[in-house]
Design a protein around this motif. Structure first.
Motif, PDB file in Angstrom:
ATOM      1  N   LYS A   1       0.830  -1.194   0.000  1.00  0.00           N
ATOM      2  CA  LYS A   1       0.000   0.000   0.000  1.00  0.00           C
ATOM      3  C   LYS A   1       0.874   1.256   0.000  1.00  0.00           C
ATOM      4  O   LYS A   1       1.870   1.339   0.731  1.00  0.00           O
ATOM      5  CB  LYS A   1      -0.912   0.027   1.230  1.00  0.00           C
TER       6      LYS A   1
ATOM      7  N   SER B   1       1.853   4.821   1.031  1.00  0.00           N
ATOM      8  CA  SER B   1       1.628   5.634   2.225  1.00  0.00           C
ATOM      9  C   SER B   1       1.765   7.121   1.890  1.00  0.00           C
ATOM     10  O   SER B   1       2.234   7.491   0.810  1.00  0.00           O
ATOM     11  CB  SER B   1       2.652   5.265   3.304  1.00  0.00           C
ATOM     12  N   SER B   2       1.376   7.958   2.820  1.00  0.00           N
ATOM     13  CA  SER B   2       1.532   9.400   2.619  1.00  0.00           C
ATOM     14  C   SER B   2       3.014   9.767   2.528  1.00  0.00           C
ATOM     15  O   SER B   2       3.386  10.671   1.775  1.00  0.00           O
ATOM     16  CB  SER B   2       0.870  10.168   3.763  1.00  0.00           C
TER      17      SER B   2
ATOM     18  N   ASP C   1      -3.066  12.477   1.089  1.00  0.00           N
ATOM     19  CA  ASP C   1      -3.838  11.242   1.295  1.00  0.00           C
ATOM     20  C   ASP C   1      -4.625  10.866   0.040  1.00  0.00           C
ATOM     21  O   ASP C   1      -4.742   9.678  -0.299  1.00  0.00           O
ATOM     22  CB  ASP C   1      -4.798  11.415   2.472  1.00  0.00           C
ATOM     23  N   GLU C   2      -5.153  11.869  -0.647  1.00  0.00           N
ATOM     24  CA  GLU C   2      -5.899  11.614  -1.880  1.00  0.00           C
ATOM     25  C   GLU C   2      -4.981  11.040  -2.966  1.00  0.00           C
ATOM     26  O   GLU C   2      -5.340  10.118  -3.700  1.00  0.00           O
ATOM     27  CB  GLU C   2      -6.552  12.910  -2.368  1.00  0.00           C
TER      28      GLU C   2
ATOM     29  N   ALA D   1      -2.321   9.302  -2.350  1.00  0.00           N
ATOM     30  CA  ALA D   1      -1.980   7.934  -1.926  1.00  0.00           C
ATOM     31  C   ALA D   1      -3.069   6.948  -2.327  1.00  0.00           C
ATOM     32  O   ALA D   1      -2.781   5.862  -2.868  1.00  0.00           O
ATOM     33  CB  ALA D   1      -1.752   7.899  -0.415  1.00  0.00           C
ATOM     34  N   SER D   2      -4.325   7.309  -2.082  1.00  0.00           N
ATOM     35  CA  SER D   2      -5.417   6.394  -2.440  1.00  0.00           C
ATOM     36  C   SER D   2      -5.504   6.219  -3.953  1.00  0.00           C
ATOM     37  O   SER D   2      -5.779   5.124  -4.448  1.00  0.00           O
ATOM     38  CB  SER D   2      -6.745   6.912  -1.884  1.00  0.00           C
ATOM     39  N   SER D   3      -5.244   7.286  -4.704  1.00  0.00           N
ATOM     40  CA  SER D   3      -5.273   7.200  -6.177  1.00  0.00           C
ATOM     41  C   SER D   3      -4.150   6.305  -6.692  1.00  0.00           C
ATOM     42  O   SER D   3      -4.366   5.483  -7.601  1.00  0.00           O
ATOM     43  CB  SER D   3      -5.145   8.598  -6.784  1.00  0.00           C
TER      44      SER D   3
ATOM     45  N   ASN E   1      -2.781   3.850  -5.090  1.00  0.00           N
ATOM     46  CA  ASN E   1      -3.131   2.459  -4.770  1.00  0.00           C
ATOM     47  C   ASN E   1      -4.069   1.866  -5.816  1.00  0.00           C
ATOM     48  O   ASN E   1      -3.932   0.702  -6.218  1.00  0.00           O
ATOM     49  CB  ASN E   1      -3.776   2.389  -3.383  1.00  0.00           C
ATOM     50  N   LEU E   2      -5.022   2.673  -6.278  1.00  0.00           N
ATOM     51  CA  LEU E   2      -5.942   2.215  -7.322  1.00  0.00           C
ATOM     52  C   LEU E   2      -5.195   1.976  -8.630  1.00  0.00           C
ATOM     53  O   LEU E   2      -5.459   1.005  -9.344  1.00  0.00           O
ATOM     54  CB  LEU E   2      -7.054   3.247  -7.527  1.00  0.00           C
TER      55      LEU E   2
END
Length: 856
Positions: A212, A214-215, A250-251, A253-255, A257-258
């Protein structure tokens, strides 16, 4: 040109706010100047009255000081005034001289304040002038073309859009049978080491898909994008702000991961990526690609992760290769020092090491290096250390082997980045154990869709890697690491390499020739080509040999920066090589639109020359500092010939021309060199740098290699004496390392054969010679020390100033030592600008805005 009109057009909100704040402070400077001029005129008119007593004059001037400086001024300049006046009036045994002297001191306060107001107003105008000439960031950057950039563009297109014809089966055979398999070692141990790398890479291929983001990963990737050099100043500042916003990070990071979860589907944006040519100071054009932030950060993250992996695994390979050498030398020997230097500083130096990375905005101070190029050690310092190392190895050789030559070779690949064949690197990655999903992804990365002008058709890259990408640096390093390994395995010659610049040297000329032959063989197999114009060799000859050449080595000069290596073993500055830079420097200074632009250009060129002459290390000695001092004198006399090299006269004339209403008499010299955060113009005085180093070398007593053979004789005599005593008395255990298996003492010849592998004092001198010569600080009085503390205290309030002056304490000391007396005498005090009125935001912006070298 209006120097104060900074808000008459639509600009970015942060710039608009900065403009308004700067104007506010400039207006205060202006009002203060008017107030001082009016008050001073009135005072001068009244004190010329011959009937006015000294007592009345003191009272008049003291009231003016209260009016001009307020309560703070009263405390600072008029302390105990009432007491002094009362006693003086009552004292029957006093003279007018006492009060007249007191009056003169108060007048100095008024005159100093008046000069401060004049200089501060001029300072504000100069600051505002620079801001008003900055480009509107909401307007797309217009990339101008000239003959040189167009030629670069055409040459690039010929390379990157044409697929090379190569024998890929030959490349596969080479990887399986030649890489890590020397002509000496055929026992498969080498291949076993590489098998470990493959297994580790296969495992990493899987784990990275599951890991994953991370920030911290995102912030690290953003640092890489910012430092990579691909962004213009506006986009860089936007990304720097985004990095500090937790929700945004954070946004991202999530992007990311996708995107990794859908790695098999990733591709470049369908609209393609625009290529923009940018010029640097030395006149080279490079094509950067304007990707969206999400794509840039995603690719940077992937490249960094893979770089950490390969850096670690290839370090293990190097440990294996040098295992025997390290076993055969002591831990405090020259040979051990060499191996550690090679591994820790030069081996795979363009790849970042995860365990040594530091984050934070401070890394932006040197935006031309950073993560994407030389991650762990500043590239300038590393290349400078190579200059010192070559000199050390030459001088060591001349002492150890005075009757044999020493060969130095430098080489450079032609259009290396754009020339890397995609199939070659993909086969190499497959050979290293990279899984198919990643190979497919890397293939899509390499097939970048490009256009150069709006509306132009998109073309897919067929060759080469996109510049300023961590993935690109990884691929480049992997390809060239193969060459490094091939050469080292077969010759034990280590390539001190910076990206595609090669340096290697040795006393055995046959090994050097073999290494060059192997490098050319590798280049031919992989579709690369050495640049003949930039490949050279030099043989450092013994005094009894006048000429000796190797026809198989490149025949051009060996150059480091603006230095050329002579057959005597000295690096010299050849002035004809710097003339083109000086001609361009003159043109750019003449065309500078603002005073700050002029000063920034001057400082950048001076830093460029200093960097490319090589900052002095102990090994270079006063010979090097003398030639640098003489060369900088030549530079100034050439560029500023009309004033016989006086840069201050030129700058004063520029200020007088652009701000005719603000000119006083001849401006204070110290003001030009004084730190900008303290109200000066921050012009670089290079001679303070040069002489602080030169004088240090003159004062420093250093042991050289020439002195060590005599020490060897003394040391061996001590050993022999101990040995003879040991025959009679109890044996000395410290002698064991000097005895044969039959406990007989080694001969003197055997002892001196250990100079590079066992004798510690040879290594002590080796390391000392490699050290950068520290700058000699001036002898400071308590008064000077107080000044230093005052200046540093103010600088700590401003982050950009802390970065700017980091590591330059000695320079600040020399400024204070050299100029503080003139500052005090001109302004009647050191703090000639009110800290509250310093345009801190503007100064920070100036120090992070790069010069546009595209502009002619």
């Amino acid at each position: 040109m209006s120097s104060t009109d900074t808000t008459d057009r639509s600009i970015a909100p942060d710039r608009e706010a900065l403009s308004l704040m700067t104007k506010l402070k400039l207006d205060r400077f202006k009002l203060r100047k008017i107030k001082f001029v009016e008050e001073y005129t009135q005072i001068m008119a009244r004190i010329n009255d011959s009937t006015m007593s000294s007592f009345d004059k003191v009272q008049l001037v003291s009231k003016s000081i209260e009016n001009l400086f307020g309560e703070d001024g009263k405390t600072r300049y008029l302390k105990n005034l009432e007491t002094i006046l009362t006693i003086s009036k009552a004292n029957t045994s006093t003279t007018n001289d006492f009060l007249e002297n007191f009056f003169q001191n108060l007048m100095k306060t008024i005159e100093g304040g008046k000069r401060r107001s004049e200089y501060n107003y001029l300072f504000g105008l100069i600051m505002s002038q620079w801001l008003s000439n900055q480009q509107d960031e909401f307007t797309p950057i217009e990339v101008t073309s000239n003959d040189e950039s167009l030629l670069t563009n055409e040459q690039l297109k010929v390379i990157i859009f044409n697929k090379p014809q190569l024998d890929l089966d030959k490349w596969r055979y080479f990887l399986e049978n030649n890489l890590l398999s020397s002509s000496v070692d055929k026992n498969l141990k080498s291949k076993k080491a590489f098998e470990k790398l493959k297994l580790a890479t296969e495992k990493f291929s899987k784990s990275l898909l599951m890991e994953k983001v991370s920030s911290a990963d995102v912030q690290r990737a953003i640092d890489g994008v910012i430092n990579g050099g691909s962004l213009d100043d506006y986009r860089k500042r936007l990304l720097m702000k985004m990095r500090l916003e937790k929700n945004t990070v954070d946004e991202f990071a999530s992007s990311l991961n996708l995107m990794i979860a859908d790695l098999a589907e990733w591709n470049w944006p369908i609209e393609g990526v625009r290529g923009v040519f940018r010029r640097n100071l030395v006149g080279k054009y490079r094509c950067y690609y304007e990707e969206n932030f999400l794509t840039a950060i995603f690719l940077e993250h992937i490249g960094l992760k893979w770089s950490y992996h390969f850096k670690e695994e290839l370090e293990l390979i190097f440990d294996f290769l040098t295992e025997k050498i390290q076993k055969n030398c002591s831990s405090n020997s020259i040979q051990d020092e060499r191996i550690n230097m090679q591994k820790n500083e030069y081996w795979m130096s363009a790849l970042p090491d995860e365990s040594h990375l530091e984050f934070g905005m401070a890394s932006y101070a040197n935006v031309d290096s950073g993560i994407a190029s030389y991650a762990n050690i500043d590239s300038v310092d590393l290349k400078a250390k190579l200059l010192y190392l070559i000199n050390v190895e030459i001088q060591l050789h001349q002492v150890l082997h005075p009757d044999t030559s020493f060969t130095v070779v430098s080489a450079d690949l032609e259009w290396f980045g754009p020339s890397i064949p995609h199939e070659i690197i993909l086969i190499f990655l497959e050979f290293c154990g990279v899984s198919q999903i990643w190979l497919n992804f890397f293939d899509r990365f390499l097939k970048q869709p490009i256009y150069y002008k709006p509306g132009e058709s998109i073309r897919q890259r067929q060759r080469g890697v996109p510049i300023a990408h961590s993935i690109s640096f990884l691929f480049s390093e992997l390809m060239l690491s193969g060459m490094d390994l091939y050469v080292y395995q077969n010759t034990s010659i280590f390539n001190y390499r910076f990206h595609d610049d090669f340096w290697f040297f040795d006393s055995q000329s046959d090994k050097i020739t073999q290494a060059w032959s192997l490098m050319n063989e590798y280049a031919q197999i992989t579709g690369l080509k050495f640049n003949e114009e930039k490949c050279g060799s030099v043989q450092i000859l013994p005094s009894n040999i006048t000429n000796q050449t190797d026809t198989l080595l490149p025949h051009r000069n060996v150059k480091w920066g603006l230095l050329t290596l002579q057959s005597t073993g000295r690096f010299v500055i050849q002035r004809e090589t710097i003339i083109p830079f000086l001609d361009e420097m003159k043109v750019r200074l003449t065309n500078a639109l603002t005073i700050i632009e002029w000063i920034n250009l001057y400082n950048q060129y001076i830093a460029f020359f200093m960097r490319n002459f090589g900052k002095c290390a102990n090994i270079l000695g006063t010979y090097h500092t003398k030639q640098m001092i003489e060369t900088f004198q030549f530079i100034h006399q050439y560029v500023f010939s009309e004033t016989n090299g006086n840069v201050l006269t030129i700058l004063m004339n520029c200020i007088a021309k652009q701000f005719p209403d603000c000119m006083m008499n001849e401006l204070c010299e110290a003001w030009f060199y004084w730190p900008i955060i303290h109200g000066g113009l921050n012009l670089k005085n290079i001679y303070l740098d040069l002489y602080s180093i030169h004088n240090q070398l003159l004062n420093k007593k250093m042991t050289t290699f020439n002195q060590l053979p005599e020490r060897d004789t003394e040391k061996y005599a001590e050993i022999m004496e101990k040995y003879e005593r040991g025959k009679i008395h109890r044996k000395d255990k410290s002698l064991k390392k000097y005895l044969h298996d039959d406990e007989t003492l080694i001969s003197f010849d055997e002892f001196i054969q250990r100079r590079e592998t066992r004798i510690s004092y040879w290594n002590d001198v080796y390391k000392e010679m490699l050290n950068i010569t520290p700058s000699l600080s001036p002898i400071m009085t308590d008064h000077h020390e107080d000044h230093i503390q005052f200046l540093q205290k103010t600088m700590t309030k401003i982050s950009s100033a802390k970065r700017y002056y980091a590591g330059t304490n000695y320079y600040l000391k020399w400024l204070v030592y050299f100029y503080s007396q003139q500052i005090e005498s001109t302004f009647n005090q050191l703090d000639f600008i009110d800290p509250e009125n310093v345009p801190v935001g503007l100064i920070s912006l100036m120090q992070t805005t790069k010069i546009n070298w595209n502009k002619e």
